[in-house]
Design an enzyme around this catalytic site. Structure first.
Site, PDB file in Angstrom:
ATOM      1  N   ASP A 160       1.079  -1.196   0.052  1.00  0.00           N
ATOM      2  CA  ASP A 160       0.001  -0.142   0.064  1.00  0.00           C
ATOM      3  C   ASP A 160       0.551   0.860  -0.158  1.00  0.00           C
ATOM      4  O   ASP A 160       1.832   1.032   0.801  1.00  0.00           O
ATOM      5  CB  ASP A 160      -0.828   0.184   1.467  1.00  0.00           C
ATOM      6  CG  ASP A 160      -2.236   0.691   1.046  1.00  0.00           C
ATOM      7  OD1 ASP A 160      -1.693   2.154   0.308  1.00  0.00           O
ATOM      8  OD2 ASP A 160      -3.356   0.856   1.121  1.00  0.00           O
ATOM      9  N   LYS A 176       4.044   0.927  -6.433  1.00  0.00           N
ATOM     10  CA  LYS A 176       3.110   1.263  -7.197  1.00  0.00           C
ATOM     11  C   LYS A 176       3.360  -0.496  -8.775  1.00  0.00           C
ATOM     12  O   LYS A 176       1.845  -0.121  -8.773  1.00  0.00           O
ATOM     13  CB  LYS A 176       3.701   2.422  -8.012  1.00  0.00           C
ATOM     14  CG  LYS A 176       2.985   3.909  -7.004  1.00  0.00           C
ATOM     15  CD  LYS A 176       3.265   4.841  -8.086  1.00  0.00           C
ATOM     16  CE  LYS A 176       3.339   6.847  -7.036  1.00  0.00           C
ATOM     17  NZ  LYS A 176       3.404   7.463  -7.580  1.00  0.00           N
ATOM     18  N   THR A 194     -10.902  -8.359  -5.195  1.00  0.00           N
ATOM     19  CA  THR A 194     -12.079  -7.960  -4.473  1.00  0.00           C
ATOM     20  C   THR A 194     -12.965  -7.607  -5.150  1.00  0.00           C
ATOM     21  O   THR A 194     -14.123  -6.885  -4.796  1.00  0.00           O
ATOM     22  CB  THR A 194     -11.435  -7.532  -3.563  1.00  0.00           C
ATOM     23  OG1 THR A 194     -11.285  -5.984  -3.753  1.00  0.00           O
ATOM     24  CG2 THR A 194     -10.172  -8.665  -2.828  1.00  0.00           C
ATOM     25  N   SER A 224     -19.094  -8.181  -6.516  1.00  0.00           N
ATOM     26  CA  SER A 224     -19.187  -7.525  -5.773  1.00  0.00           C
ATOM     27  C   SER A 224     -20.283  -7.959  -4.571  1.00  0.00           C
ATOM     28  O   SER A 224     -20.712  -8.835  -4.505  1.00  0.00           O
ATOM     29  CB  SER A 224     -19.642  -5.822  -6.545  1.00  0.00           C
ATOM     30  OG  SER A 224     -21.372  -6.552  -6.691  1.00  0.00           O
ATOM     31  N   CYS A 225     -19.565  -6.656  -3.799  1.00  0.00           N
ATOM     32  CA  CYS A 225     -20.910  -7.491  -2.420  1.00  0.00           C
ATOM     33  C   CYS A 225     -22.151  -7.509  -2.434  1.00  0.00           C
ATOM     34  O   CYS A 225     -22.955  -7.963  -2.008  1.00  0.00           O
ATOM     35  CB  CYS A 225     -20.463  -6.981  -1.233  1.00  0.00           C
ATOM     36  SG  CYS A 225     -21.487  -4.567  -1.655  1.00  0.00           S
ATOM     37  N   THR A 226     -22.818  -7.042  -3.468  1.00  0.00           N
ATOM     38  CA  THR A 226     -24.362  -6.784  -4.444  1.00  0.00           C
ATOM     39  C   THR A 226     -24.331  -8.166  -4.681  1.00  0.00           C
ATOM     40  O   THR A 226     -25.431  -9.213  -4.192  1.00  0.00           O
ATOM     41  CB  THR A 226     -24.609  -5.710  -4.990  1.00  0.00           C
ATOM     42  OG1 THR A 226     -24.669  -4.065  -4.362  1.00  0.00           O
ATOM     43  CG2 THR A 226     -26.157  -5.332  -4.921  1.00  0.00           C
ATOM     44  N   THR A 281     -20.062   4.475   0.943  1.00  0.00           N
ATOM     45  CA  THR A 281     -19.214   4.256   0.468  1.00  0.00           C
ATOM     46  C   THR A 281     -18.323   5.092   0.369  1.00  0.00           C
ATOM     47  O   THR A 281     -18.584   6.693   0.350  1.00  0.00           O
ATOM     48  CB  THR A 281     -19.021   3.730  -1.230  1.00  0.00           C
ATOM     49  OG1 THR A 281     -19.834   4.808  -2.261  1.00  0.00           O
ATOM     50  CG2 THR A 281     -20.090   2.309  -0.944  1.00  0.00           C
ATOM     51  N   THR A 302     -26.403   0.052 -10.082  1.00  0.00           N
ATOM     52  CA  THR A 302     -25.721  -1.201 -10.024  1.00  0.00           C
ATOM     53  C   THR A 302     -25.269  -2.187 -11.287  1.00  0.00           C
ATOM     54  O   THR A 302     -26.486  -2.669 -12.479  1.00  0.00           O
ATOM     55  CB  THR A 302     -26.557  -1.268  -9.315  1.00  0.00           C
ATOM     56  OG1 THR A 302     -25.686  -2.622  -8.597  1.00  0.00           O
ATOM     57  CG2 THR A 302     -28.053  -2.396  -9.077  1.00  0.00           C
ATOM     58  N   ARG A 306     -28.248   4.664  -2.917  1.00  0.00           N
ATOM     59  CA  ARG A 306     -27.463   5.080  -1.493  1.00  0.00           C
ATOM     60  C   ARG A 306     -27.725   5.920  -0.461  1.00  0.00           C
ATOM     61  O   ARG A 306     -28.676   7.132  -1.038  1.00  0.00           O
ATOM     62  CB  ARG A 306     -25.376   5.804  -2.118  1.00  0.00           C
ATOM     63  CG  ARG A 306     -25.714   5.475  -3.490  1.00  0.00           C
ATOM     64  CD  ARG A 306     -24.647   3.750  -3.048  1.00  0.00           C
ATOM     65  NE  ARG A 306     -23.667   3.178  -3.667  1.00  0.00           N
ATOM     66  CZ  ARG A 306     -22.841   3.374  -4.213  1.00  0.00           C
ATOM     67  NH1 ARG A 306     -21.797   4.750  -3.816  1.00  0.00           N
ATOM     68  NH2 ARG A 306     -22.369   3.069  -5.269  1.00  0.00           N
TER      69      ARG A 306
END
Length: 294
Positions: free
Chosen positions: A19, A63, A105, A134-136, A165, A194, A217
């Site tokens: 990171d 990077k 992810t 995605s989470c959805t 988010t 979405t 949202r």
């Protein structure tokens, strides 16, 4: 969040983090979380690396993933969570650096294979780079599979009421591509797009072209809800639908799809380990072929 979740598992050892953030700041962000609370363990920094619960974790700030030398620390799997390297070509730089496999992810931007637990995970054939979507999609797909397998889905619409988010604005600000998305997150319910519903058709080909959806949202820090409204091929009472979902949650989808009949609200699912939890009391049927599931 990936780090916190992995730390709770005995079969995962975290050996490195890449990171651009300073290690001291990384330690601070791991220790304290406004949504999930303080980290349950010790976090220190020594010689530019993290020391978590007494174990040193290599910290780098490259990077270009190709320069990460993952082979030097024995990396098996990289969780690619930057949101930048979302194609096979760019994510493969981790393989070049010595990793064996890469999990994106978020949704990929090319044809990288996508796998969702409770949907098509059993078709995984050892590919070295995959997307977890995605989470959805992870919330919607297991439920859609149970309904389609048991009753058949003719067509459906999905609405996700989605928590704020990090990309949203605290107050109104410039957002040239998405004007509504530039409005203050804490003050508004913001309609958004979405691709999660259409993505279900990629992990469950039998539903391709049968589902689409949109998002709102809302000003909550965590936990989102999926509202799935479907027209069924096979007539079924709401009780029969509940029974099928509960059976799946206790059988083949245990640990992925949850089931509750409690009077729950969103904060009750903060830290939930299942990717999808069916709220039996929140759904409603118009008739035996048209039903809303939550």
């Amino acid at each position: 969040i990936v780090f916190r979740a992995a730390q709770k598992r005995s079969d995962i050892e975290i050996v490195g983090i890449n990171d651009l953030l300073d290690a001291e700041y990384m330690a601070y962000m791991l220790k304290y979380d406004s949504t999930h609370g303080r980290f349950d363990g010790t976090v220190e920094v020594k010689d530019g690396h993290l020391v978590v619960n007494g174990k040193t974790i290599r910290v780098t700030a490259e990077k270009d993933p190709a320069n990460l030398k993952w082979n030097e620390i024995g990396v098996d799997v990289v969780a690619e969570a930057t949101g930048i390297f979302l194609t096979d070509e760019t994510a493969r730089k981790h393989i070049t650096a010595g990793a064996k496999k890469v999990v994106l992810t978020g949704p990929s931007k090319d044809n990288t294979p996508m796998f969702v637990r409770g949907a098509n995970f059993e078709t995984y054939a050892g590919q070295d780079i995959v997307s977890n979507r995605s989470c959805t999609t992870n919330c919607l797909a297991p439920l859609a599979k149970v309904i389609n397998d048991n009753f058949g889905i003719i067509e459906g619409l999905m609405t996700t009421v989605h928590a704020t988010t990090a990309t949203q604005k605290t107050v109104d600000g410039p957002s040239h591509k998405d004007w509504r998305g530039g409005r203050g997150a804490a003050q508004n319910i913001i309609p958004s797009s979405t691709g999660a519903a259409k993505a279900v058709g990629k992990v469950l080909p039998e539903l391709n072209g049968k589902l689409t959806g949109m998002a709102f949202r809302v000003p909550t820090p965590n936990v989102s809800v999926v509202d799935l409204t479907v027209r069924l091929e096979k007539a079924a009472s709401y009780e029969e639908i509940k029974k099928a979902i509960k059976a799946a949650s206790e059988g083949p989808m245990k640990g992925v799809l949850g089931y509750t009949e409690d009077d729950v609200v969103s904060t009750d699912f903060n830290g939930e380990v299942c990717t999808s939890v069916f709220d039996a009391k929140a759904g409603i049927a118009l008739n035996d072929n048209f039903v809303k599931l939550v």
